[in-house]
Write an enzyme that holds these catalytic residues in place. Structure first.
Site, PDB file in Angstrom:
ATOM      1  N   SER A 203      38.876  83.003  49.614  1.00  0.00           N
ATOM      2  CA  SER A 203      38.512  84.361  49.979  1.00  0.00           C
ATOM      3  C   SER A 203      39.633  85.030  50.779  1.00  0.00           C
ATOM      4  CB  SER A 203      37.193  84.339  50.755  1.00  0.00           C
ATOM      5  OG  SER A 203      36.687  85.641  50.915  1.00  0.00           O
ATOM      6  N   ASP A 231      39.139  82.554  44.651  1.00  0.00           N
ATOM      7  CA  ASP A 231      38.408  83.819  44.696  1.00  0.00           C
ATOM      8  C   ASP A 231      38.921  84.700  45.842  1.00  0.00           C
ATOM      9  OD1 ASP A 231      36.551  85.167  43.099  1.00  0.00           O
ATOM     10  OD2 ASP A 231      34.995  85.011  44.620  1.00  0.00           O
ATOM     11  N   HIS A 323      30.769  83.324  44.895  1.00  0.00           N
ATOM     12  CA  HIS A 323      31.990  83.370  45.706  1.00  0.00           C
ATOM     13  C   HIS A 323      32.397  81.976  46.185  1.00  0.00           C
ATOM     14  CE1 HIS A 323      35.070  85.417  47.908  1.00  0.00           C
ATOM     15  NE2 HIS A 323      34.559  85.194  49.108  1.00  0.00           N
TER      16      HIS A 323
END
Length: 545
Positions: A203, A231, A323
Site C-alpha cells: 500500500s 497494491d 487490498h
C-alpha cells in the site's frame, strides 16, 4: 481528490482510534534516532524543509498539483522515528535493531553480505510487527536454500497515523532514512552492489520503497536490485509524476501486484479500491483482473475467526480483503509449492476469452509470479524473445485460499454442424468443465462463463478457467446448466432433454504448455444437468483439425 471518499481509509482510521496500541509490540528494544537527524534546518519554510544528511524536501511541483492540492512537509526525523529490526536464521524471536549512530555495529547483526537481504515494510495505520510481516520473514528464511538470507523490517508506525495527507508527506523522509541505512549496510559489509537487496512494500509502503530506490541513486549512486510493490496506494499517487510514486526507474527490476485496483470510471456508485490501477513497473500483475479477489465476498464472521476472534482486525480484513490479498499471494508463492504463472495481455477480458494464451507470441509473455519474476523477465531479454524491455501487464487467476496458485486451462469448444445439430438448433446456458489427470487428479469444476452463452451449431467458443494442477490431462467432463425463460416459448423443452451437440473440445494448459483434443463417445450430445465424458480416444479421424 477527496481522501474521505475512500471508505477503506475512514474504516482504518476508526480502527486506529479504537484499537491501535503502541505497547503491544514484540519489539521492546529502545532505538535512538541519530542526533544529527533531529536538527530541523528550514531553508524556506513555505516551499522547502531540510533535515541534515537526509536532504531537503520541497513543496512545489510535482509534489503539489491538481491531483495533490493538499501537501505537507515531512515531520522531523525524531517524530517519524523509523526502526529497523533485523532477522536471520539464528535470530527470529528477538531481533537486533540497527543503530544508525553506530555503523560498526552493522557487522554484528548477522547479515551475510553474499546472501539476500529482504526489506519489508507496512502501509497506512500499520506497524512492523503485524502478523503478515512475521509470515513474510519466516517464509523467506525457511525457504532460503543457503541459509544466508536476512530480513530487515522498516517499521515507521509513529508516522503511519492519521491524517493521511501528513502520512503521505512523512514517507518521503522514511524513504530517505532507509536509503541511508541500506548504504551503511552496503559500505560496512563491503557489498559489491545491491543486486541481492529486494524491498517489498504494501500500500503506502510500496511508495516508501520507491523513495528508497530514488534516494539511493541520487545520494549514493547505487541502484536496488528489486522492488515489489504490493497494491500501491492510489489516493494522491494516481497519474502523478514518477518522482512522486513508485516507478520502474527505482530499481533494476520493479514488479507490482494489483489486487484492489478499480479504475475510477468503473467505480461509481460503489466505493473504489484502495490500490493503484495504473501500470508502473517492469511487470504489473493483475490477479483476477486486479480486483474482486476470490473469497473476499465471504461472511465477516469468517474473517473474525481467522484473526483469532479479534473483531477489529477481522473487521479490517473483511473490508480490506482485496487490498490485503496481494501480500498473502506473495507469501504463498515463496515456497513454490505449485506453478504460479501469469501471461501478458491487452486486457483481462481478452485474457479470459483465451486471446492471449500462447506464451511469448505476439507480445504475450509468460512470467512467473513471485520470487522468480525477475529471472523470467531477464530470460525473455537474454533469449531475444522480448527485443526491447517494456512494461508487461500480466494476468492470472487465483483461488480463494492457500495455496492460491491455480493451473490455467483454455477450453475451445466446437458446436457440431451435423444435420442433427442443425435441426435441433442452438441452445443457451452455462457450460462448466472438470479436467482429470493421468493419475486421476481432478481440477475441480470450472465455469467457462459467468453468464449464460448461446451455443450455435458450427461455431467455436473459447474461455480460460483455472483449477487444481492435474499434470497432463487425460479426460474431461462437460456439464451444462440449461437456462429457460418462462416468458419465451422458444426456451421450453417439454418432450426432449436440453442438449448441445459438441463435436470436440481442445484443452490447453498455460503452465505445462500442453494441447489435447477430447471428443464425446459416439458423438453423443452434451445433456443438461449431468456429467458428459470426453476422451482423447473417442476422437475419430473425421473430427481432426
Amino acid at each position: 481528490m477527496e481522501v474521505t471518499n475512500h471508505t477503506g481509509f475512514l474504516l482504518q482510521t476508526m480502527l486506529y482510534m479504537s484499537n491501535h496500541q503502541w505497547n503491544n509490540s514484540l519489539y521492546n528494544t529502545i532505538h535512538n534516532v541519530s542526533s544529527a537527524s533531529n536538527n530541523t534546518l528550514p531553508y524556506n519554510d513555505n516551499l522547502t524543509r531540510c533535515y541534515g544528511v537526509y536532504g531537503c524536501f520541497p513543496l512545489e511541483y510535482p509534489w503539489v498539483d491538481e491531483k495533490r492540492p493538499i501537501a505537507y512537509h515531512p515531520r522531523p526525523p525524531a517524530q517519524v522515528d523509523v526502526r529497523f529490526p533485523i532477522f536471520n536464521k539464528p535470530i527470529r524471536e528477538h531481533p537486533k535493531f540497527i543503530d544508525i549512530n553506530d555503523p560498526d555495529d552493522v557487522r554484528h547483526l548477522g547479515i551475510n553480505p553474499k546472501g539476500w537481504l529482504y526489506v519489508v515494510t507496512h502501509g497506512y495505520i500499520e506497524s512492523g510487527d503485524r502478523p503478515w510481516i512475521q509470515d513474510f520473514m519466516q517464509t523467506f528464511l525457511n525457504n532460503d536454500p543457503d541459509g544466508t538470507a536476512s530480513v530487515m523490517v522498516i517499521d515507521w508506525r509513529k508516522a503511519s497515523i492519521p491524517p493521511y495527507t501528513q502520512c503521505v508527506a512523512d514517507i518521503r523522509l522514511v524513504g530517505a532514512i532507509t536509503a541511508h541505512v541500506i548504504h551503511m549496510i552496503y559500505q560496512e559489509l563491503g557489498m559489491r552492489n545491491l543486486d541481492k537487496v529486494h524491498i517489498l512494500g504494501h500500500s503506502l509502503g510500496a511508495h516508501v520503497c520507491g523513495y528508497v530506490g530514488y534516494y539511493l541513486q541520487r545520494d549514493f549512486g547505487l541502484k536496488l536490485g528489486r522492488i515489489t510493490g504490493m497494491d500501491p496506494a492510489e489516493p494522491m499517487f494516481s497519474d502523478t509524476d514518477p518522482i512522486v510514486r513508485l516507478d520502474a526507474s527505482d530499481a533494476k527490476f520493479v514488479d507490482i501486484i494489483h489486487t484492489d485496483a478499480t479504475p475510477w470510471i468503473q467505480r461509481w456508485p460503489r466505493p473504489g479500491g484502495l490500490g493503484l490501477y495504473q501500470a508502473i513497473g517492469h511487470v504489473d500483475f493483475y490477479p483476477n483482473g486486479g480486483n474482486n479477489q476470490a473469497g473476499c465476498d465471504d461472511s465477516i464472521q469468517k474473517f473474525i475467526n481467522k484473526q483469532n476472534d479479534s473483531f477489529f482486525w477481522g473487521f479490517q480484513e473483511f473490508f480490506g480483503c482485496n487490498h490485503l490479498r496481494c501480500h498473502q499471494l506473495y507469501t504463498d508463492s515463496i515456497p513454490q509449492r505449485c506453478p504460479f504463472m501469469a501471461i501478458g495481455c491487452e486486457s483481462f477480458e481478452k485474457f479470459m476469452a483465451g486471446d492471449c494464451f500462447e506464451c511469448d507470441e505476439d507480445g504475450h509473455y509468460c512470467i512467473d509470479f513471485g520470487p522468480n519474476a525477475w529471472k523470467t523477465y531477464q530470460r525473455l531479454i537474454e533469449n531475444g524473445v522480448m527485443v526491447e524491455p517494456s512494461t508487461i501487464r500480466a494476468y492470472m487467476i487465483t483461488g480463494d485460499n492457500s495455496p492460491y496458485c491455480r493451473t490455467h486451462y483454455k477450453v475451445t469448444m466446437l458446436v457440431s454442424d451435423s444435420e442433427e445439430s442443425l435441426v435441433h438448433g442452438g441452445e443457451i446456458g452455462k457450460m462448466a468443465v472438470e479436467i482429470v489427470g493421468n493419475k486421476r487428479e481432478r481440477s475441480g469444476r470450472m465455469d467457462l462463463s459467468q453468464d449464460p452463452v448461446y451455443f450455435e451449431p458450427g461455431k467455436n467458443f473459447s474461455a480460460v478457467a483455472a483449477g487444481k494442477d492435474v499434470g497432463l490431462p487425460k479426460k474431461a467432463f462437460l456439464s451444462w446448466e440449461y437456462k429457460t425463460n418462462p416468458m419465451n416459448p422458444f426456451t421450453w423443452r417439454v418432450m426432449n432433454t436440453p442438449r448441445v451437440y459438441v463435436a470436440y473440445i481442445v484443452v490447453q494448459t498455460l503452465e505445462h504448455r500442453s494441447r489435447q483434443k477430447f471428443c464425446p463417445l459416439n458423438e453423443l450430445p452434451v445433456k443438461a444437468d449431468q456429467e458428459n465424458e470426453f476422451r482423447e480416444e473417442y476422437c475419430s479421424k473425421s473430427s481432426a483439425n
